[in-house]
Structure formats: structure tokens, C-alpha cells
Design an enzyme around this catalytic site. Sequence first.
Site, short mmCIF file in Angstrom:
data_model
loop_
_atom_site.label_atom_id
_atom_site.label_comp_id
_atom_site.label_asym_id
_atom_site.label_seq_id
_atom_site.Cartn_x
_atom_site.Cartn_y
_atom_site.Cartn_z
N CYS A 98 16.29 -25.97 -4.60
CA CYS A 98 16.92 -26.23 -5.89
C CYS A 98 16.20 -25.52 -7.05
CB CYS A 98 17.06 -27.73 -6.10
SG CYS A 98 18.36 -28.12 -7.27
N ARG A 132 27.91 -30.94 -13.31
CA ARG A 132 26.84 -31.12 -12.31
C ARG A 132 27.46 -31.35 -10.96
NH1 ARG A 132 21.94 -31.05 -14.20
NH2 ARG A 132 20.95 -31.38 -12.21
N HIS A 197 18.47 -31.24 -1.13
CA HIS A 197 17.37 -32.20 -1.13
C HIS A 197 17.63 -33.16 0.02
CE1 HIS A 197 16.05 -31.12 -5.24
NE2 HIS A 197 17.33 -30.97 -5.50
N1 GLN Z 1 17.64 -27.40 -13.22
C1 GLN Z 1 18.35 -27.03 -12.10
C2 GLN Z 1 19.84 -27.36 -12.11
O1 GLN Z 1 20.27 -28.45 -12.51
C3 GLN Z 1 17.66 -27.54 -10.85
C4 GLN Z 1 17.79 -29.01 -10.59
C5 GLN Z 1 17.08 -29.47 -9.35
O2 GLN Z 1 16.07 -28.92 -8.93
N2 GLN Z 1 17.61 -30.55 -8.78
O3 GLN Z 1 20.60 -26.53 -11.74
#
Ligand code: GLN
Length: 246
Positions: A98, A132, A197
Site C-alpha cells: 500500500c 476510497r 493488507h
Molecule cells: N495514502 C495511501 C492511500 O490512501 C496509502 C494508504 C495505505 O497505506 N493504506 O492511497
Amino acid sequence: MQTDPLKLRIAHLYPDLLNIYGDMGNVLALERRAMWRDIEVETVRIKAGDSICADDFDLFFAGGGQDNQQIIAANELIRNGAELMRAAQMNKPMLVICGSYQLFGKYYLTGDNQKLRGISILDIHTEAGFKRFIGNVTAVCDFLPVRTIVGFENHSGLTHLGEEVEPLFKIKVGNGNNGLDKTEGARYKNVFGTYLHGPLLPKNPHFCDYLLQLALDVKYKCSIPLLPLNDQIEYYAHESRICAKY
Ligand code: GLN
């Protein structure tokens, strides 16, 4: 023939900055699955300010982080970028998740238009989107003995792959790199970047073993097959997370 005890050294990059959704569990899975096979493991937690030497490590891991932590991590990665690139060229396995996946690419453009320069080991670039992507993911791959991969994504970054990388997984349920092209993650040599994750490796023991096997093969320059483990429970966990829609 290899008679001395096998030993692996893991570099855990910036766990103080990049460790969300239990990414630390990935390192635990690597350590335990190696130790259960009598492979000694030493994990070094790389902190801001530390200098990395590619020769010192057999496997590299970095987790995810939010934009604020990513800004600090980006500068640290750039400081060590040449050595990390050298390790990648030596075929050493690296798993980056990520936030660190984005920073292993060419750049990450944040939601407030800051361009974070990456270390360009992966030919990818990422720009923050307006939505998101949050939820469980089921994907498939063609290089592991068990085809399914399960994980959890939470990112707004939209990642696009260039010609020097190949997609790591193919999305069945979820969004992956950009929600459009059904790709998830990217691979260059033995560098694996992914949005998943979970932590990813305890839920996907076949991928964990694949990384350990690569680390041994590269270090010892010959194939040392991993001993089988009694890991039925781990595979139950894997199967329980496969999305019913798949
Ligand atoms: N900041 C990044 C995004 O939201 C990574 C987030 C994360 O590592 N979960 O795309």
C-alpha cells in the site's frame, strides 16, 4: 551441500511509520514459517536516519501508512534508494504494501496535490482519487501452488502500471490498483508491490513460503526446498476469507 544452519536476515523498513492494518503480522509470518523449519531469522527494524546496505539482507518488507507518514518515509526511502535498487537487481525478494508500494513507484500525487517522488524500483505511478477503496479482496495469481489470494484494501490512490512491471494478481472481488483494469499489485524481478493488507502473509501461507523460498534460493544460490508444515488451520483461515461471490 549446505550443512550449516540456514539463516535469513529480514529488513523491516520503517515500522514506526509504515504499519497499519497489522502489517507487522507479515513479518511475524515470515519469521515463524522460517523458524518452524529450523531456519534462523534475524529481523532488523530500519528506522528513519538508518543507512541500508543491500548485502546485509536477504528479504525486505515495508507496510502501509497514511499520507503524513508517507511524506517522512518517502525521504528516507530516497536516501536509501540506490541500495534498495541494488538489492532488487540482485533478485532479493521484497514485499511492499500500500503506502510503501506507492513509494516504490515513480511518484505518488497526494489528495492535496503534493508530489512525493518514489524510488522507481517499480514502473508504476499513483495519483489520489476521489473515492476510497475499502473492503475485502479476492484475487487470483498464476505463479503460486494455490491460485487464490485474499486480503483487505483501504486506499484512495489509483495506481497505473508501466511496461517494466507485470500485474501481481488479477482481481476477482474488490478494486486493486485502480478499480478499472482488474489488476492488483505489480511485480518487477522479485519485488512485489500490493494494496493487500490483512495482514497478507498469515492469510496466504503459500505466498509467504514463496517469498522465503526465493530468499533462500538467492542467498544460497541453489534450491533448498522448504519442508512441509502442518498448516491446515492457516489454510482454513485463507479459505474462510475467499469472497462468496468469487
Ligand atoms: N495514502 C495511501 C492511500 O490512501 C496509502 C494508504 C495505505 O497505506 N493504506 O492511497
